[in-house]
Scaffold this motif. Structure first.
Motif, PDB file in Angstrom:
ATOM      1  N   VAL A 184      90.752   1.639  17.283  1.00 40.81           N
ATOM      2  CA  VAL A 184      89.830   1.700  16.152  1.00 40.81           C
ATOM      3  C   VAL A 184      90.617   2.117  14.912  1.00 40.81           C
ATOM      4  N   GLY A 185      90.474   1.327  13.842  1.00 41.95           N
ATOM      5  CA  GLY A 185      91.133   1.634  12.583  1.00 41.95           C
ATOM      6  C   GLY A 185      90.270   1.173  11.413  1.00 41.95           C
ATOM      7  N   GLU A 186      90.935   0.748  10.297  1.00 40.63           N
ATOM      8  CA  GLU A 186      90.179   0.189   9.194  1.00 40.63           C
ATOM      9  C   GLU A 186      89.886  -1.277   9.497  1.00 40.63           C
ATOM     10  N   VAL A 187      89.214  -2.073   8.755  1.00 42.86           N
ATOM     11  CA  VAL A 187      88.325  -1.855   7.624  1.00 42.86           C
ATOM     12  C   VAL A 187      86.934  -2.216   8.108  1.00 42.86           C
ATOM     13  N   GLY A 188      86.136  -1.248   8.436  1.00 44.49           N
ATOM     14  CA  GLY A 188      84.793  -1.530   8.924  1.00 44.49           C
ATOM     15  C   GLY A 188      84.031  -0.240   9.067  1.00 44.49           C
ATOM     16  N   GLY A 189      82.758  -0.360   9.466  1.00 46.16           N
ATOM     17  CA  GLY A 189      81.929   0.811   9.657  1.00 46.16           C
ATOM     18  C   GLY A 189      81.174   1.231   8.414  1.00 46.16           C
ATOM     19  N   PHE A 190      81.430   0.550   7.290  1.00 50.62           N
ATOM     20  CA  PHE A 190      80.744   0.905   6.027  1.00 50.62           C
ATOM     21  C   PHE A 190      79.401   0.181   5.954  1.00 50.62           C
ATOM     22  N   SER A 191      78.519   0.714   5.108  1.00 49.92           N
ATOM     23  CA  SER A 191      77.153   0.190   5.090  1.00 49.92           C
ATOM     24  C   SER A 191      76.900  -0.756   3.927  1.00 49.92           C
ATOM     25  N   LEU A 192      75.930  -1.609   4.146  1.00 53.57           N
ATOM     26  CA  LEU A 192      75.439  -2.531   3.122  1.00 53.57           C
ATOM     27  C   LEU A 192      73.921  -2.413   3.180  1.00 53.57           C
ATOM     28  N   THR A 193      73.319  -1.982   2.074  1.00 53.44           N
ATOM     29  CA  THR A 193      71.872  -1.740   2.090  1.00 53.44           C
ATOM     30  C   THR A 193      71.106  -3.064   2.048  1.00 53.44           C
ATOM     31  N   VAL A 194      70.126  -3.182   2.945  1.00 57.92           N
ATOM     32  CA  VAL A 194      69.310  -4.401   3.014  1.00 57.92           C
ATOM     33  C   VAL A 194      67.843  -4.001   2.842  1.00 57.92           C
ATOM     34  N   PRO A 195      66.922  -4.985   2.696  1.00 59.84           N
ATOM     35  CA  PRO A 195      65.519  -4.627   2.426  1.00 59.84           C
ATOM     36  C   PRO A 195      64.946  -3.647   3.448  1.00 59.84           C
ATOM     37  N   GLY A 196      63.967  -2.869   2.985  1.00 60.93           N
ATOM     38  CA  GLY A 196      63.313  -1.893   3.858  1.00 60.93           C
ATOM     39  C   GLY A 196      64.101  -0.607   3.940  1.00 60.93           C
ATOM     40  N   ASP A 197      64.998  -0.376   2.944  1.00 60.02           N
ATOM     41  CA  ASP A 197      65.870   0.801   2.919  1.00 60.02           C
ATOM     42  C   ASP A 197      66.591   0.977   4.257  1.00 60.02           C
ATOM     43  N   ARG A 198      67.071  -0.145   4.788  1.00 59.15           N
ATOM     44  CA  ARG A 198      67.886  -0.054   5.989  1.00 59.15           C
ATOM     45  C   ARG A 198      69.306  -0.458   5.626  1.00 59.15           C
ATOM     46  N   ARG A 199      70.216  -0.129   6.502  1.00 59.89           N
ATOM     47  CA  ARG A 199      71.618  -0.428   6.238  1.00 59.89           C
ATOM     48  C   ARG A 199      72.257  -1.206   7.383  1.00 59.89           C
ATOM     49  N   MET A 200      72.935  -2.292   6.999  1.00 59.58           N
ATOM     50  CA  MET A 200      73.803  -2.956   7.959  1.00 59.58           C
ATOM     51  C   MET A 200      75.126  -2.202   7.943  1.00 59.58           C
ATOM     52  N   TYR A 201      75.736  -2.057   9.096  1.00 55.15           N
ATOM     53  CA  TYR A 201      77.071  -1.445   9.169  1.00 55.15           C
ATOM     54  C   TYR A 201      78.026  -2.504   9.694  1.00 55.15           C
ATOM     55  N   LEU A 202      79.022  -2.829   8.899  1.00 48.72           N
ATOM     56  CA  LEU A 202      79.917  -3.929   9.219  1.00 48.72           C
ATOM     57  C   LEU A 202      81.088  -3.455  10.077  1.00 48.72           C
ATOM     58  N   ILE A 203      81.097  -3.899  11.303  1.00 46.04           N
ATOM     59  CA  ILE A 203      82.164  -3.520  12.235  1.00 46.04           C
ATOM     60  C   ILE A 203      83.147  -4.677  12.316  1.00 46.04           C
ATOM     61  N   GLU A 204      84.409  -4.393  12.023  1.00 46.39           N
ATOM     62  CA  GLU A 204      85.392  -5.480  11.999  1.00 46.39           C
ATOM     63  C   GLU A 204      85.814  -5.863  13.409  1.00 46.39           C
ATOM     64  N   THR A 205      85.571  -7.143  13.758  1.00 46.56           N
ATOM     65  CA  THR A 205      85.993  -7.650  15.072  1.00 46.56           C
ATOM     66  C   THR A 205      86.946  -8.829  14.925  1.00 46.56           C
ATOM     67  N   ALA A 206      87.237  -9.214  13.687  1.00 51.09           N
ATOM     68  CA  ALA A 206      88.111 -10.372  13.478  1.00 51.09           C
ATOM     69  C   ALA A 206      88.853 -10.212  12.150  1.00 51.09           C
ATOM     70  N   GLU A 207      90.016 -10.839  12.084  1.00 50.28           N
ATOM     71  CA  GLU A 207      90.794 -10.870  10.833  1.00 50.28           C
ATOM     72  C   GLU A 207      91.363 -12.267  10.656  1.00 50.28           C
ATOM     73  N   LYS A 208      91.358 -12.723   9.431  1.00 47.44           N
ATOM     74  CA  LYS A 208      92.030 -13.998   9.172  1.00 47.44           C
ATOM     75  C   LYS A 208      93.547 -13.828   9.337  1.00 47.44           C
ATOM     76  N   GLY A 209      94.205 -14.941   9.607  1.00 46.50           N
ATOM     77  CA  GLY A 209      95.652 -14.932   9.711  1.00 46.50           C
ATOM     78  C   GLY A 209      96.284 -15.140   8.344  1.00 46.50           C
ATOM     79  N   ILE A 210      97.562 -14.823   8.258  1.00 45.97           N
ATOM     80  CA  ILE A 210      98.274 -14.860   6.979  1.00 45.97           C
ATOM     81  C   ILE A 210      99.409 -15.879   7.034  1.00 45.97           C
ATOM     82  N   ALA A 211      99.450 -16.761   6.067  1.00 45.19           N
ATOM     83  CA  ALA A 211     100.551 -17.728   5.955  1.00 45.19           C
ATOM     84  C   ALA A 211     101.003 -17.764   4.498  1.00 45.19           C
ATOM     85  N   TRP A 212     101.936 -16.865   4.163  1.00 47.52           N
ATOM     86  CA  TRP A 212     102.518 -16.897   2.817  1.00 47.52           C
ATOM     87  C   TRP A 212     103.704 -17.845   2.891  1.00 47.52           C
ATOM     88  N   MET A 213     103.688 -18.821   2.017  1.00 45.08           N
ATOM     89  CA  MET A 213     104.681 -19.894   2.138  1.00 45.08           C
ATOM     90  C   MET A 213     105.477 -20.073   0.856  1.00 45.08           C
TER      91      MET A 213
END
Ligand code: ZN
Length: 445
Positions: A184-213
């Motif tokens: 467990v590390g960054e970047v996830g677990g932070f909230s995003l407020t949605v209707p009804g004063d509820r919060r989604m919490y975004l848990i990172e399960t994927a990352e895009k790959g990097i191709a600097w060329m």
């Protein structure tokens, strides 16, 4: 006289919630700017700070310094059941540089103002470093061992690819992470407020790959006044134009699909896989980051050619920042090569894998339960990060990686804009919430 406690001094028990804010402030005050070479102050002072805080609760740390002052720390805490796979908690100690004149407050002051701790690293990621430290100390002081072994890693150099931090440790000292199954590390677990004063919490399960060329066109050098069909600048500029102008169609990975379905559920709209942008439009500034996980991206970022206006140079080169979706790297590279054509040479400046793990299992359940215990209406949801983290290195050891640095945020905070941004800050309440959730998570992990 010593040896007798002064009865007039009340010793209050110290909790993780008390310490997390102080640690975050103190870590911000230790400048660990990482300009991408070794010209910065390095991470040694911060690593020694962490080692001292761990030593106070009886945890012995190992420090690693593959280059002077580029220091990482690893420690292992015995859990109740040593037969289980260990859990890795990792955070990076370095930060991206900050230009003080652009900021409202001192980027290395760690001040508290308007209910926030201000400074470089407040969300990326001295907040999580502080949470890990505070929670581990609190648990060990009160004799609450984690259910299984926990490996702690406080790392150098994440902001420049981890060559002197996570990458180095994984390549040179893999035995430190022996028996670790999940991280467990960054970047996830932070909230995003949605209707009804509820919060989604975004848990990172994927990352895009990097191709600097790096792209190079080679032509024939010559005089700028003549007819010249074989001009490297013309060939390169056209290729860069093709790459930069290419529009990749949306492609829904399982993570992004689940994310969008749950966003639609929270907003009471129907999910239309043919129009994923409709769901994105609901989530405000975060759409900038999530939008980049709907498709591959190619952004030309550097150009270099020529030395005099009337001289046609023999070579011209450019650099392009490419990011590909998990599971689609081959297809992405095939498109790049098709757009470039046969005459442009392509080399990687930096290349790293994409990641994706299923949003299921006991650890996911532990994150969800921990969030719900502190925010009963919490709506946890998996998401894909458009950038990369140290998770890419740990994944090479077969470790399943998640981004979970829990933070409850006010509805109006542009959180994704805080990363590497001016006036980076983290709400004090959010930090305290994070410490409570991380503690509840460790109970169940
Ligand atoms: Zn970070």
């Amino acid at each position: 006289m010593s040896g007798y406690a002064d009865p007039s001094v009340k010793v209050m028990p110290v909790t993780a919630e008390d310490e997390v804010v102080q640690f975050c402030q103190e870590l911000i005050r230790i400048d660990t700017s990482n300009p991408g070479d070794h010209s910065g102050p390095g991470e040694r002072v911060a690593a020694e700070y962490v080692a001292e805080k761990l030593a106070e609760v009886g945890v012995e740390s190992q420090l690693f310094e593959p280059h002077p002052k580029r220091t990482s720390l690893v420690a292992r805490i015995a859990g109740e059941d040593p037969s289980r796979e260990a859990l890795l908690l990792h955070g990076h100690l370095d930060v991206v540089p900050a230009r003080a004149e652009d900021w409202t407050r001192d980027p290395f002051g760690g001040e508290i103002a308007d209910g926030c701790v201000w400074g470089r690293g407040a969300v990326d990621m001295k907040d999580m470093d502080a949470m890990i430290l505070a929670v581990v100390r609190d648990r060990l002081r009160s004799g609450r061992r984690p259910p299984r072994d926990v490996v702690l890693a406080f790392l150098a150099d994440e902001e420049a690819g981890g060559s002197w931090g996570a990458r180095w440790l994984v390549e040179e000292r893999p035995e430190l992470f022996e028996g670790v199954g999940e991280a467990v590390g960054e970047v996830g677990g932070f909230s995003l407020t949605v209707p009804g004063d509820r919060r989604m919490y975004l848990i990172e399960t994927a990352e895009k790959g990097i191709a600097w060329m790096n792209l190079t066109a080679r032509g024939t050098a010559g005089h700028g006044s003549m007819v010249h069909p074989d001009n490297a600048v013309t060939a390169l500029a056209a290729a860069v134009g093709r790459l930069g102008g290419h529009e990749f169609p949306p492609q829904l990975t399982k993570t992004v699909r689940m994310f969008l379905e749950r966003v639609c559920l929270a907003y009471g709209i129907e999910f239309d896989p043919a129009d994923p942008e409709a769901a994105l439009a609901k989530i405000g500034p975060l759409a900038r980051m999530i939008g980049a996980t709907l498709r591959h991206t190619l952004n030309p970022t550097r150009l270099d050619a020529g030395y005099k206006t009337n001289v046609i140079p023999q070579d011209a080169s450019a650099q392009v920042d490419g990011r590909f979706l998990p599971g689609y790297e081959d297809e992405f590279m095939a498109t790049v090569d098709e757009l470039l054509g046969p005459d442009i040479k392509r080399e990687f400046v930096y290349h790293d894998q994409a990641l994706e793990t299923d949003y299921e299992g006991a650890l996911v359940a532990a994150m969800e339960a921990a969030l719900t215990s502190e925010d009963p209406g919490a709506l946890p949801v998996p998401y894909c990060l458009s950038g990369g983290t140290d998770a890419k290195h740990f994944a090479r050891l077969g470790i399943r990686c998640f981004g979970f640095a829990p933070l409850r945020l006010p509805a109006d905070l542009d959180f994704s804009g805080m990363f590497h941004g001016v006036d980076e800050r983290v709400p004090v309440d959010g930090l305290r919430f994070g410490a409570r959730v991380l503690d509840a998570f460790l109970d169940r992990a």
